[in-house]
Structure formats: C-alpha cells, structure tokens
Design a protein around this motif. Sequence first.
Motif, mmCIF file in Angstrom:
data_model
loop_
_atom_site.group_PDB
_atom_site.id
_atom_site.type_symbol
_atom_site.label_atom_id
_atom_site.label_comp_id
_atom_site.label_asym_id
_atom_site.label_seq_id
_atom_site.Cartn_x
_atom_site.Cartn_y
_atom_site.Cartn_z
ATOM 1 N N LEU A 86 58.226 55.195 49.325
ATOM 2 C CA LEU A 86 57.553 54.987 50.612
ATOM 3 C C LEU A 86 57.614 56.194 51.539
ATOM 4 N N ASP A 87 58.251 57.278 51.057
ATOM 5 C CA ASP A 87 58.509 58.372 51.994
ATOM 6 C C ASP A 87 57.262 59.116 52.447
ATOM 7 N N SER A 88 56.171 59.123 51.647
ATOM 8 C CA SER A 88 55.010 59.868 52.173
ATOM 9 C C SER A 88 54.049 59.003 52.970
ATOM 10 N N CYS A 89 54.094 57.675 52.787
ATOM 11 C CA CYS A 89 53.076 56.876 53.499
ATOM 12 C C CYS A 89 53.603 56.203 54.767
ATOM 13 N N LEU A 90 54.913 56.096 54.911
ATOM 14 C CA LEU A 90 55.446 55.365 56.077
ATOM 15 C C LEU A 90 56.500 56.238 56.751
ATOM 16 N N ALA A 91 56.065 57.402 57.239
ATOM 17 C CA ALA A 91 57.045 58.392 57.668
ATOM 18 C C ALA A 91 56.966 58.763 59.148
ATOM 19 N N SER A 92 56.360 57.905 59.968
ATOM 20 C CA SER A 92 56.219 58.324 61.375
ATOM 21 C C SER A 92 57.210 57.611 62.309
ATOM 22 N N ILE A 93 57.536 58.296 63.395
ATOM 23 C CA ILE A 93 58.388 57.711 64.444
ATOM 24 C C ILE A 93 57.625 57.828 65.756
ATOM 25 N N VAL A 94 57.508 56.728 66.475
ATOM 26 C CA VAL A 94 56.811 56.751 67.764
ATOM 27 C C VAL A 94 57.701 56.079 68.802
ATOM 28 N N GLU A 95 57.785 56.701 69.971
ATOM 29 C CA GLU A 95 58.556 56.052 71.035
ATOM 30 C C GLU A 95 57.597 55.329 71.973
ATOM 31 N N ASN A 96 57.799 54.026 72.153
ATOM 32 C CA ASN A 96 56.982 53.267 73.109
ATOM 33 C C ASN A 96 57.860 52.968 74.314
ATOM 34 N N LYS A 97 57.498 53.537 75.429
ATOM 35 C CA LYS A 97 58.332 53.289 76.612
ATOM 36 C C LYS A 97 57.779 52.063 77.322
ATOM 37 N N THR A 98 58.532 50.993 77.299
ATOM 38 C CA THR A 98 58.097 49.775 77.999
ATOM 39 C C THR A 98 59.096 49.537 79.131
ATOM 40 N N PRO A 99 58.735 49.893 80.341
ATOM 41 C CA PRO A 99 59.695 49.895 81.436
ATOM 42 C C PRO A 99 60.479 48.587 81.621
ATOM 43 N N SER A 100 59.820 47.440 81.360
ATOM 44 C CA SER A 100 60.542 46.192 81.621
ATOM 45 C C SER A 100 61.697 45.975 80.648
ATOM 46 N N ASP A 101 61.489 46.283 79.372
ATOM 47 C CA ASP A 101 62.520 45.998 78.369
ATOM 48 C C ASP A 101 63.351 47.206 77.974
ATOM 49 N N GLY A 102 62.993 48.380 78.488
ATOM 50 C CA GLY A 102 63.710 49.578 78.068
ATOM 51 C C GLY A 102 63.014 50.193 76.865
ATOM 52 N N PRO A 103 63.493 51.389 76.463
ATOM 53 C CA PRO A 103 62.806 52.132 75.423
ATOM 54 C C PRO A 103 62.889 51.467 74.051
ATOM 55 N N GLN A 123 65.939 62.346 72.328
ATOM 56 C CA GLN A 123 65.320 61.597 73.429
ATOM 57 C C GLN A 123 66.373 61.026 74.393
ATOM 58 N N GLY A 124 67.651 61.159 74.025
ATOM 59 C CA GLY A 124 68.714 60.582 74.849
ATOM 60 C C GLY A 124 68.721 59.060 74.771
ATOM 61 N N LEU A 125 68.580 58.545 73.553
ATOM 62 C CA LEU A 125 68.560 57.092 73.365
ATOM 63 C C LEU A 125 69.771 56.653 72.546
ATOM 64 N N LYS A 208 68.904 52.200 74.109
ATOM 65 C CA LYS A 208 69.207 52.262 75.552
ATOM 66 C C LYS A 208 69.210 53.712 76.007
ATOM 67 N N PRO A 209 68.695 53.978 77.212
ATOM 68 C CA PRO A 209 68.780 55.358 77.692
ATOM 69 C C PRO A 209 70.255 55.722 77.912
ATOM 70 N N ALA A 210 70.598 56.948 77.573
ATOM 71 C CA ALA A 210 71.990 57.375 77.739
ATOM 72 C C ALA A 210 72.042 58.871 77.995
ATOM 73 N N ASP A 211 73.214 59.322 78.372
ATOM 74 C CA ASP A 211 73.405 60.740 78.642
ATOM 75 C C ASP A 211 73.361 61.525 77.319
ATOM 76 N N ARG A 212 72.431 62.483 77.246
ATOM 77 C CA ARG A 212 72.216 63.232 76.000
ATOM 78 C C ARG A 212 73.479 63.942 75.518
ATOM 79 N N HIS A 213 74.145 64.549 76.483
ATOM 80 C CA HIS A 213 75.308 65.365 76.139
ATOM 81 C C HIS A 213 76.415 64.488 75.537
ATOM 82 N N GLY A 214 76.647 63.341 76.198
ATOM 83 C CA GLY A 214 77.681 62.417 75.723
ATOM 84 C C GLY A 214 77.361 61.881 74.331
#
Length: 315
Positions: A86-103, A123-125, A208-214
């Motif tokens: 499945l590595d060539s046909c299902l290889a995408s990552i998309v971030e949907n930001k939905t403010p009410s429920d979080g990323p 992305q700091g997630l 969940k959004p979080a501090d990137r460095h941490g």
Amino acid sequence: MPLDTTTREWLTDTFADDVRFEEPMSQHTSFRVGGPAEALVRPKGKGDLVRLVQWATEHGIGYMPLGAGSNILVRQKGIRGIVIMLDSCLASIVENKTPSDGPCITAGAGVKLAGLCTFALKQGLEGLNFALGIPGTVGGSIRVNAGTPDGCMGDVVVSVNLLMPEGSLRSVEKTELVFSYRKMDWPSDTAFEPGCEPIILEAALRLKPADRHGLKKEAEQIMQQRKNHQPWTAKSAGCIFKNPAGERSAGQLIDMAGLKGKRIGDAEVSTLHANFIINKGRATADDVLNLVDLVRSTVFQRYQIELETEVRIVG
Ligand code: EPU
C-alpha cells in the motif's frame, strides 16, 4: 487453489511492472525471512487498489494488505493469493485544522509511522511520540493496535475509511472499532470471508497542540531509550511476544529463563532485549518458528505462563 492462468494474465495486463509473481517475502519483511507470495501487487492509486480487491473477491482469490512488513513472519511455504503493498497508493498526510475539536491529521494507510511522527513533531502536535521507533505503517499499526506502555494507535484514531471486500467504501467511527491490547476488531456488523478482510485506506487521528521544543526533546529521549535497550538495527520484527497479564513482561520472563543468546540456525534471542528474535544472517522462517516454540515451551515449563506471539504469522 493456486492462481490460475486467467488471474495471472489479468494481473499482468492491469498492473504491468507493478505485479510480481512468486516474489520472495524475505525481500519485503523486516525479518528478512519467508517464502514467496504467489503474486505481489503495488497499486499506484486508490482506483487501482479498489479494482484489484473487487476483482479478487469476485474470483474468490485471497489477498493480504502489506504495510512495512515489520510485524509479520511469513512461513517458508509462502503466501497463497495476492499480497497488496500500500505504500505507493496511500501515502499522503493532510492536516485538517478544525478549531472546535482541535487539530486532526488524516494519514494514508501506507504512510510510515516514522514519517507521521516527524510530521506531527514539525507541526507541534502531541500524541504520537509513543510511536517513535515503531517501524510500521499507519494501516498496519492500526490493524494490530501497535503501541508501547506510553500509548497505542487506538488512543489517537478518530475514524477510519475502509475498502470493503466487494469494492465499496465505508467510513467507520472509532466507537465502532474495538481496540484492545495489540488488537483491533472490525465493527460487529462486518462480514467477510477469511483472507478477504476490509482494508484500512486512511485514518483521521486526533492530536493536541503542544510546545515544539518540548515535544522534540521528549522524542529524542524516547529514541535514545529504544536504541539503548533494543536491537535497533538488527533484522527482526520487533517484540515477538505480547506481554502476558501479570507483573513480568515477556522480555523479563525470557531473560530470567536464561534464553538470551539462544540460537537455532541463524535465528537468535537478542542478547540486548530478550523479547526480540533476530535474524543473524541466513535464518529461515523455520529457524525463527522453532525458536519461538522453544522460548514458549521453556517459559511455560518454568513459570506456567503461556506466551502469545505479537508478530502475525502468515502463510
Ligand atoms: N527486561 C528484562 N530483560 C530483557 C528485556 C526487558 O529484564 O531482555 C525488563 C526491562 O528491564 C523492564 C521490563 O522488562 O523492566 C520491560 O521492558 P521494556 O521497557 O523494554 O518493555 P517491554 O514491555 O519489553 C514494550 C513494547 C515494545 C516497546 C517498549 C517501549 C510490548 C510487547 N512491547 O516492551 O514494543 O518498544 O515497551 O518501552 O508491548 C514492539 O511492539 O515491537 C515493541 C518492541
């Protein structure tokens, strides 16, 4: 029933260079052991994948999706039917930001966990650091609910899109899936023949959004721990047994039974972490399976504890 001429011709006509016959699974598994798949197909797109599954089901041919091949042990006699990579046909990552429920991230089943973790870190997630160093893919890791004591895929999955054996698509909420220790069960109303399971196409993961460095610091510590305590670069399938109920982990029990370094052919119980069996070079699937049996029976004789394999044994 072996693949007939019509099937071979259809696969060749439809997938050209993306199909191989009698393909050694030792080339496609992290253990580097295992006999041939009758056919191995790497569909280029989702449409091709749907056609393949539909066709296989209509013609009564079994199929098996393959992620990174990092949690399976293929027997010497190989795999009947079609292995679908499945590595060539299902290889995408998309971030949907939905403010009410979080990323929320939507990741294709063929995405490697390493890539997914890197994406989340950038992305700091927060929520996926447990998966650092697990060598699987999104689809495979959800199918077996991969994880560590710090978390598992079931903790982050919100929903999955499935390709059903007859070719239809179905969206399933997490509440319909049953996640337990290293296990995921399909929705109770799902019926299918053995060898023709639904295929996870993609999954929505809540983070969940979080501090990137941490987050990055924590990730470095986790990776360092793994490198110190596990045979990181060896040919293996990760932990071979599930941890049994009770206080002692499988690794501890195998270690206490004096089995570290035990060898059959070129398969060896790791001297670093006893719950890993490693291929020292030319191990065969039989060497590994015989060592699994030896470990299991020795631990049972000593401690009356039945170890169950975490790695899926196929073929
Ligand atoms: N231990 C020993 N001897 C050994 C190995 C471990 O005494 O040879 C002891 C350790 O010292 C520790 C305990 O056993 O006190 C548990 O060991 P560890 O922390 O390594 O955890 P584990 O339960 O063996 C689990 C997962 C691993 C994951 C680690 C991360 C399972 C079956 N295994 O291992 O996952 O990487 O936690 O901490 O759940 C995998 O799934 O493939 C895998 C390797």
